[in-house]
Design an enzyme around this catalytic site. Structure first.
Site, PDB file in Angstrom:
ATOM      1  N   CYS A 114       4.600  -5.062  -2.590  1.00 58.51           N
ATOM      2  CA  CYS A 114       4.683  -5.568  -1.207  1.00 58.51           C
ATOM      3  C   CYS A 114       5.295  -6.964  -1.133  1.00 58.51           C
ATOM      4  O   CYS A 114       5.781  -7.375  -0.085  1.00 58.51           O
ATOM      5  CB  CYS A 114       3.298  -5.586  -0.571  1.00 58.51           C
ATOM      6  SG  CYS A 114       2.537  -3.973  -0.562  1.00 58.51           S
ATOM      7  N   HIS A 262       4.143  -9.500   5.889  1.00 63.16           N
ATOM      8  CA  HIS A 262       4.278  -8.158   5.326  1.00 63.16           C
ATOM      9  C   HIS A 262       3.404  -7.238   6.169  1.00 63.16           C
ATOM     10  O   HIS A 262       2.263  -7.572   6.481  1.00 63.16           O
ATOM     11  CB  HIS A 262       3.816  -8.154   3.867  1.00 63.16           C
ATOM     12  CG  HIS A 262       3.490  -6.787   3.362  1.00 63.16           C
ATOM     13  ND1 HIS A 262       4.399  -5.748   3.458  1.00 63.16           N
ATOM     14  CD2 HIS A 262       2.363  -6.262   2.810  1.00 63.16           C
ATOM     15  CE1 HIS A 262       3.830  -4.654   2.974  1.00 63.16           C
ATOM     16  NE2 HIS A 262       2.604  -4.940   2.574  1.00 63.16           N
ATOM     17  N   ASN A 292       3.230   0.999   6.527  1.00 66.35           N
ATOM     18  CA  ASN A 292       3.470  -0.021   5.503  1.00 66.35           C
ATOM     19  C   ASN A 292       4.640   0.445   4.632  1.00 66.35           C
ATOM     20  O   ASN A 292       4.509   1.413   3.885  1.00 66.35           O
ATOM     21  CB  ASN A 292       2.189  -0.195   4.680  1.00 66.35           C
ATOM     22  CG  ASN A 292       2.310  -1.231   3.582  1.00 66.35           C
ATOM     23  OD1 ASN A 292       3.400  -1.655   3.230  1.00 66.35           O
ATOM     24  ND2 ASN A 292       1.176  -1.631   3.035  1.00 66.35           N
TER      25      ASN A 292
END
Ligand code: ACO
Length: 335
Positions: A114, A262, A292
């Site tokens: 991430c 993020h 995500n």
């Protein structure tokens, strides 16, 4: 020393939209549960035979190159961030270099989950600051859907993730106080297994062993996450690395024009928003549409923010990420 500015941004998401209701038909979950816990309403899944991590990244890159108004020949380095590469090796960097026809420029792969885009931007920035390169293409792309356990057994992970890509052209400027002001990178390998896919890997179990064992109980090749532990660490590390970035530049949270976190979970972003007392227009969220997308999430969000004219010249833009590794980081940009 030079500075680096983001000259062009691009993104691409696959056509196939999967809603929460679609998922509730194949596993025991609900739109209500997913939206309440994560804010996600839908995500895009790659179509087999059509979308790959490389070709989605290339589509995002082509948009970034066009927006930057440069020729492909002007790009002198390529950095590709992903946790879902098309091949075990080589990485997507060389595959994108080939697809884009970028002569024989260097191609570097980043494996920081991430935080991949933040790490990639930071690396690119160092190459530009030292004068080694003038225009670097940074791509972040993920095809995570094939690796998800799309059954009730894997629902805690399966509902979170989506596929897509983002890209930027980072270019040299001699203007002082413009572009990337600083970047801050961290990791804590003590928690590597708290959010991970453990096999196949040469460390624990290679493909041949998985096949030989043929054990239906072995789910080590699906992503595993200790959700609440990740959540607790994320809010702490996000906060720390934002403060670190602001302090380093003698700035305060009041000076942030746009915060792009993020897109891990809307609840994490809202927690940070409240902590730093940022108004809604100062925080960019698109997890509702895309889920995500790991390394690609900030790159897609940045490109959308530019497209929606949420960023103006001289704005202070703050990017921050946290994810598997654990890894985390921030980038402070004067647009
Ligand atoms: N649908 C319905 N029920 C579910 C689902 C689902 N998709 N997933 C889990 N549940 C159930 C569990 O089985 C459990 O049931 P039980 O109480 O009967 O045992 C119950 O819901 C609660 O499960 P928890 O895992 O404790 O749920 P939690 O409230 O922690 O929420 C979540 C899970 C959303 C993943 C949360 O832990 C979280 O946000 N963690 C942060 C991590 C994150 O966002 N990761 C994204 C990737 S990492 C990154 O990008 C930083």
């Amino acid at each position: 020393m030079y500075n680096s500015i983001i000259k062009g941004t691009g993104y691409y998401v696959p056509e196939n939209i999967v809603t929460n209701d679609d998922l509730s038909k194949i596993m025991d979950t609900s739109d209500e549960w997913i939206q309440e816990r994560t804010g996600i309403q839908q995500r895009h899944f790659a179509t087999k035979g059509k979308d790959t991590t490389t070709n989605m990244g290339v589509r995002a890159a082509e948009m970034a190159i066009a927006k930057a108004n440069i020729n492909k020949e002007d790009i002198d380095f390529l950095i590709f961030a992903t946790l879902s590469p098309d091949y075990y090796f080589p990485g997507c960097g060389v595959l994108a270099q080939k697809e884009l026809g970028l002569n024989t420029i260097g191609a570097l792969d980043i494996r920081n989950q991430c935080s991949g885009f933040v790490y990639a931007l930071s690396v690119a920035d160092q190459f530009i600051k030292t004068g080694m390169y003038k225009n670097i293409l940074v791509i972040a792309s993920e095809t995570q859907s094939p690796a998800l356990d799309l059954t009730t057994r894997g629902r805690n992970m399966a509902v979170l993730f989506g596929d897509g890509a983002g890209a930027v052209i980072l270019s040299r400027t001699e203007e002082v106080g413009k572009g990337i002001l600083s970047s801050h990178l961290h990791s804590e390998g003590a928690y590597a297994e708290e959010l991970a896919i453990i096999t196949p890997g040469v460390g624990k179990k290679w493909v041949t062993e998985l096949i030989k064992e043929n054990n239906p109980e072995d789910i080590s090749y699906f992503p595993h996450m200790n959700g609440q532990f990740v959540f607790k660490n994320a809010v702490v590390r996000f906060s720390e690395v934002i403060v670190e970035g602001l302090k380093h530049n003698n700035l305060t949270e009041k000076e942030i024009d746009l915060f792009i976190p993020h897109q891990a979970n809307l609840r994490i972003s809202q927690f940070i928003q409240q902590k730093f007392k940022l108004s809604d227009e100062k925080v960019f969220n698109n997890i509702q549409k895309y889920g995500n997308t790991t390394a690609a999430s900030i790159a897609i969000a940045l490109a959308e923010a530019v497209e929606q004219k949420r960023i103006k010249e001289n704005d202070l833009v703050l990017l921050a990420a946290f994810g598997s590794g654990f890894t985390w980081g921030s980038v402070v940009i004067r647009w």
